[in-house]
Design a protein around this motif. Structure first.
Motif, short mmCIF file in Angstrom:
data_model
loop_
_atom_site.label_atom_id
_atom_site.label_comp_id
_atom_site.label_asym_id
_atom_site.label_seq_id
_atom_site.Cartn_x
_atom_site.Cartn_y
_atom_site.Cartn_z
N LEU A 181 0.97 -1.42 0.01
CA LEU A 181 -0.05 -0.19 0.13
C LEU A 181 0.80 1.22 -0.02
O LEU A 181 0.55 2.29 -0.64
CB LEU A 181 -0.89 0.13 1.32
CG LEU A 181 -2.33 -0.88 1.26
CD1 LEU A 181 -2.69 -1.12 2.86
CD2 LEU A 181 -3.25 -0.46 0.16
N GLY A 182 2.00 1.16 0.64
CA GLY A 182 2.85 2.37 0.95
C GLY A 182 2.02 3.32 2.04
O GLY A 182 1.01 3.03 2.33
N HIS A 183 2.99 4.12 2.39
CA HIS A 183 2.40 5.08 3.61
C HIS A 183 1.12 5.86 3.41
O HIS A 183 0.37 5.48 4.28
CB HIS A 183 3.73 5.99 4.08
CG HIS A 183 4.48 5.58 5.19
ND1 HIS A 183 5.58 5.00 4.75
CD2 HIS A 183 4.44 6.00 6.43
CE1 HIS A 183 6.21 4.84 6.06
NE2 HIS A 183 5.28 5.19 6.76
N ARG A 184 1.27 6.36 2.18
CA ARG A 184 -0.08 7.32 2.11
C ARG A 184 -1.67 6.65 2.00
O ARG A 184 -2.23 7.02 2.70
CB ARG A 184 0.08 8.24 0.81
CG ARG A 184 -0.89 9.24 0.62
CD ARG A 184 -0.59 10.25 -0.30
NE ARG A 184 -1.65 11.19 -0.47
CZ ARG A 184 -2.24 11.70 -1.77
NH1 ARG A 184 -2.06 10.74 -2.74
NH2 ARG A 184 -3.05 12.44 -1.78
N LYS A 185 -1.27 5.61 1.03
CA LYS A 185 -2.61 4.53 1.04
C LYS A 185 -3.08 3.91 2.30
O LYS A 185 -4.16 3.68 2.61
CB LYS A 185 -2.44 3.77 -0.20
CG LYS A 185 -3.11 4.11 -1.55
CD LYS A 185 -3.05 3.19 -2.63
CE LYS A 185 -1.62 2.88 -3.13
NZ LYS A 185 -1.66 1.99 -4.29
N TYR A 186 -1.93 3.37 2.89
CA TYR A 186 -2.07 2.60 4.20
C TYR A 186 -2.82 3.66 4.96
O TYR A 186 -3.82 3.33 5.78
CB TYR A 186 -0.79 2.03 4.87
CG TYR A 186 -1.19 1.38 5.92
CD1 TYR A 186 -1.63 0.03 5.99
CD2 TYR A 186 -0.48 1.94 7.27
CE1 TYR A 186 -1.84 -0.65 7.23
CE2 TYR A 186 -0.74 1.24 8.40
CZ TYR A 186 -1.49 -0.04 8.33
OH TYR A 186 -1.60 -0.84 9.49
N PHE A 187 -2.20 4.64 5.45
CA PHE A 187 -2.93 5.53 6.54
C PHE A 187 -4.23 6.16 6.03
O PHE A 187 -5.10 6.54 6.99
CB PHE A 187 -1.86 6.69 6.73
CG PHE A 187 -0.54 6.33 7.50
CD1 PHE A 187 -0.46 5.23 8.20
CD2 PHE A 187 0.52 7.00 7.36
CE1 PHE A 187 0.58 5.02 9.11
CE2 PHE A 187 1.73 6.66 8.07
CZ PHE A 187 1.80 5.74 8.98
N SER A 188 -4.31 6.29 4.79
CA SER A 188 -5.76 6.79 4.39
C SER A 188 -6.69 5.72 4.68
O SER A 188 -7.90 5.94 5.05
CB SER A 188 -5.74 7.17 2.91
OG SER A 188 -4.75 8.16 2.54
#
Length: 273
Positions: A181-188
């Motif tokens: 997911l990567g940081h941005r997608k995961y945290f979103s």
């Protein structure tokens, strides 16, 4: 040897970081370790403590972990509580909108959204298959849910989990399996999920910052400092279903809106620097 670094920065409890730490220590290069002193019910704990003993500077995420590193024999003035980098990253990441996230993942969130992160239990290998089957059977009984499954780490037994997740997704259209997911997608995704289910350290460390419930299954995260948003349970199917109901109760939701993440300590990266 080629770059002649002034310091080696080693992180967490990963075997590759352990290798770097060993080399740095043997070459008399100062080693700084991030997030030591934590306990877990897995092989990671042994790797983490071994890195601690080979390191010279320690950047831990809570005072409890600071005390443990000192108990391991490290000099008090070299151990610093700076909080968690992962938790700091939440505050510094521009999150996607719900619409953007659904388009990116190619799924429409229907009903309750469950982010599922599950890894093999390295200290209970003989029970791994049975435990995971019980876990997955409990998810099959949850109605009106959208499931987002993340890739497990590469501990022994992960392929079995991946195959089972993929079969689940084929039979359930309200679910997807995501390799990365990567940081941005995961945290979103954390922001728009209603619950996190599994045994990932992220459910313990980062998710409390989103004021969402974490259903922590099994013993993999035993020993970690946990906020009031964490619900521990065994792999028993009935217990998992019961604890999911608890997580969505008005009383519990009211409780977690007031909790503070024990791993947040301001500008972690700046303090480390």
């Amino acid at each position: 040897k080629k770059t002649k670094p002034d310091i080696v920065l080693s992180g967490f409890d990963i075997a590759a970081k352990f290798a770097v730490t060993v080399v740095g220590a043997h070459m008399n290069i100062p080693v700084a370790h991030i997030q030591g002193g934590e306990l877990t019910g897995s092989i990671d704990e042994s790797v983490r403590h071994a890195i601690t003993k080979l390191s010279h500077l320690h950047f831990v995420s809570t005072n409890e972990y600071k005390k443990r590193v000192i108990q391991l024999g490290e000099s008090k003035n070299r151990v610093h509580n700076v909080g968690s980098l992962g938790v700091e990253a939440i505050k510094k990441t521009k999150l996607m909108s719900k619409k953007e996230l659904q388009e990116e993942l190619n799924i429409i969130f229907k009903g309750k959204v469950a982010l599922v992160s599950y890894h093999p239990e390295t200290l209970e290998k003989s029970k791994n298959t049975k435990n995971f089957d019980n876990f997955l059977n409990s998810l099959k009984k949850l109605k009106n849910f959208t499931f987002i499954f993340t890739m497990p780490n590469a501990d022994l037994g992960y392929k079995y989990i991946v195959n089972k997740f993929k079969k689940f997704v084929k039979k359930n259209h309200n679910s997807i399996f995501v390799k990365s997911l990567g940081h941005r997608k995961y945290f979103s995704l954390c922001k728009y999920s209603d619950i996190v289910i599994g045994n990932s350290s992220s459910g313990i460390i980062e998710i409390p910052s989103f004021k969402k419930p974490t259903l922590n299954v099994g013993s993999r995260q035993d020993g970690r400092l946990k906020s009031g948003s964490i619900i521990d349970c065994s792999h028993n199917t009935n217990e998992i279903l019961k604890k999911v109901t608890l997580a969505f109760s008005k009383k519990f939701y009211k409780k977690i809106k007031k909790i503070k993440n024990p791993c947040f300590n301001g500008n972690t990266s700046k303090k480390i620097k």
